[in-house]
Design an enzyme around this catalytic site. Structure first.
Site, PDB file in Angstrom:
ATOM      1  N   LYS A   4      30.954  38.523 -20.606  1.00  0.00           N
ATOM      2  CA  LYS A   4      29.513  38.574 -20.339  1.00  0.00           C
ATOM      3  C   LYS A   4      29.090  37.569 -19.272  1.00  0.00           C
ATOM      4  O   LYS A   4      28.282  37.870 -18.400  1.00  0.00           O
ATOM      5  CB  LYS A   4      28.722  38.355 -21.634  1.00  0.00           C
ATOM      6  CG  LYS A   4      28.886  39.481 -22.648  1.00  0.00           C
ATOM      7  CD  LYS A   4      27.916  39.338 -23.800  1.00  0.00           C
ATOM      8  CE  LYS A   4      26.493  39.635 -23.385  1.00  0.00           C
ATOM      9  NZ  LYS A   4      26.296  41.023 -22.954  1.00  0.00           N
ATOM     10  N   GLY A   5      29.635  36.355 -19.334  1.00  0.00           N
ATOM     11  CA  GLY A   5      29.263  35.367 -18.323  1.00  0.00           C
ATOM     12  C   GLY A   5      29.684  35.781 -16.932  1.00  0.00           C
ATOM     13  O   GLY A   5      28.898  35.733 -15.983  1.00  0.00           O
ATOM     14  N   LEU A  58      16.218  48.579 -24.121  1.00  0.00           N
ATOM     15  CA  LEU A  58      16.269  49.761 -24.986  1.00  0.00           C
ATOM     16  C   LEU A  58      17.249  50.810 -24.465  1.00  0.00           C
ATOM     17  O   LEU A  58      17.108  51.994 -24.777  1.00  0.00           O
ATOM     18  CB  LEU A  58      14.866  50.373 -25.097  1.00  0.00           C
ATOM     19  CG  LEU A  58      13.758  49.419 -25.558  1.00  0.00           C
ATOM     20  CD1 LEU A  58      12.399  50.097 -25.445  1.00  0.00           C
ATOM     21  CD2 LEU A  58      14.001  48.947 -26.978  1.00  0.00           C
ATOM     22  N   GLY A  70      24.113  45.979 -19.858  1.00  0.00           N
ATOM     23  CA  GLY A  70      23.205  44.895 -20.211  1.00  0.00           C
ATOM     24  C   GLY A  70      23.424  43.670 -19.350  1.00  0.00           C
ATOM     25  O   GLY A  70      22.471  42.972 -18.972  1.00  0.00           O
ATOM     26  N   ASP A  71      24.681  43.390 -19.019  1.00  0.00           N
ATOM     27  CA  ASP A  71      24.982  42.251 -18.153  1.00  0.00           C
ATOM     28  C   ASP A  71      24.521  42.500 -16.715  1.00  0.00           C
ATOM     29  O   ASP A  71      24.085  41.569 -16.031  1.00  0.00           O
ATOM     30  CB  ASP A  71      26.480  41.962 -18.169  1.00  0.00           C
ATOM     31  CG  ASP A  71      26.975  41.561 -19.544  1.00  0.00           C
ATOM     32  OD1 ASP A  71      26.182  40.986 -20.311  1.00  0.00           O
ATOM     33  OD2 ASP A  71      28.150  41.831 -19.855  1.00  0.00           O
TER      34      ASP A  71
END
Length: 300
Positions: free
Chosen positions: A43-44, A221, A251-252
């Site tokens: 994620k990072g 969402l 999302g990332d």
């Protein structure tokens, strides 16, 4: 001394083992996959690459192992010119995510932290100057939670804006949540932070989270877009309609693009709208970091 980086990300660096299947297996079931690839992830690292591809000057604070997967994990970061001064090599394995992608584009992910577990508050202190001179500090929860809390407090103390992506879903101390501007969560993560199932629209959850003292909140969402709440009130954006290929890292992509927009001085509403389009672009291609657009790529 001025801002040295637009965005500094304190977070995970992984190699993603991506397997494509027609559908996800049921418990106890064995399926044959069609393809497999090892791609850069975490994620990072995802958020750092996404921000850099949107034109931000980005630094990453993280860790990789001494195994061959480290080269894969760092490849896209290097290609995107992310500053890796504070990415350490430690004995052992690089973080690994096993990603199963179904024909619908939906995924399941199992993460083995590996070297990410060595990212301690002391390591964050080594990057104090970089964090203090950045416009935005991005945090997520694939690293030890005490490190997330320490980085958030350090950034806030130096006047660096904290973008906290509370994912994967984990409860956090309220004083850490209050440092976020914005807090970015999906519906499941919002429910975890509120300590209950969401029995009302996501917009109400965003408002309730600001009621805990969080300055601004964005609830993503998926294909439905997002809702948000901040000092100027509530807002929402619909997601562009696209044909999904792989939702891994969408999302990332959103968080990285949002951080780049905020660092450039955009208001939260406008930065969120653009980041929604970046995330929609990303799901039309395979993988996380390889799917992120650059400034010249046409967005949906």
């Amino acid at each position: 001394m001025g801002v040295a980086h637009d965005v500094v990300v304190v977070g995970s660096v992984n190699a993603d083992l991506v397997v494509r299947v027609a559908r996800h297996p049921r418990p106890g079931e064995t399926l044959l996959g069609s393809t497999s690839d090892t791609l850069p992830g975490g994620k990072g690292a995802n958020q750092a690459v996404a921000a850099a591809r949107q034109g931000a000057r980005v630094a990453l604070v993280g860790a990789v192992g001494t195994d061959p997967q480290a080269a894969v994990a760092l490849s896209a970061l290097r290609a995107a010119d992310v500053d890796l001064t504070h990415v350490r090599r430690v004995d052992g394995a690089t973080g690994l995510a096993v990603v199963t992608v179904a024909g619908s584009g939906e995924n399941t992910i199992v993460v083995v932290p590996g070297a990410n577990a060595t990212l301690t508050p002391a390591r964050v202190d080594e990057a104090r100057g970089t964090i203090a001179r950045a416009a935005v500090c991005v945090l997520q929860l694939e690293i030890p939670l005490d490190t997330v809390a320490h980085a958030a407090r350090l950034a806030h103390r130096h006047g660096t804006r904290v973008l906290l992506n509370a994912a994967p879903a984990t409860a956090l101390p309220r004083d850490v949540l209050r440092l976020a501007d914005p807090l970015v969560v999906n519906e499941h993560e919002a429910a975890t932070l509120l300590g209950r199932a969401l029995d009302s629209p996501a917009a109400a959850a965003a408002h309730e989270l600001t009621g805990l003292g969080v300055r601004s909140v964005v609830v993503t969402l998926g294909a439905a877009g997002l809702v948000g709440h901040g000092p100027d009130g509530a807002f929402s954006w619909s997601a562009p309609v696209v044909q999904p290929v792989d939702t891994t890292g969408a999302g990332d992509a959103f968080v990285g693009a949002l951080a780049a927009g905020l660092a450039a001085g955009q208001p939260l509403r406008a930065a969120s709208a653009h980041a929604t389009r970046v995330a929609a672009y990303s799901v039309t291609r395979l993988g996380a970091q390889p799917s992120y657009p650059g400034p010249a790529d046409p967005l949906p």
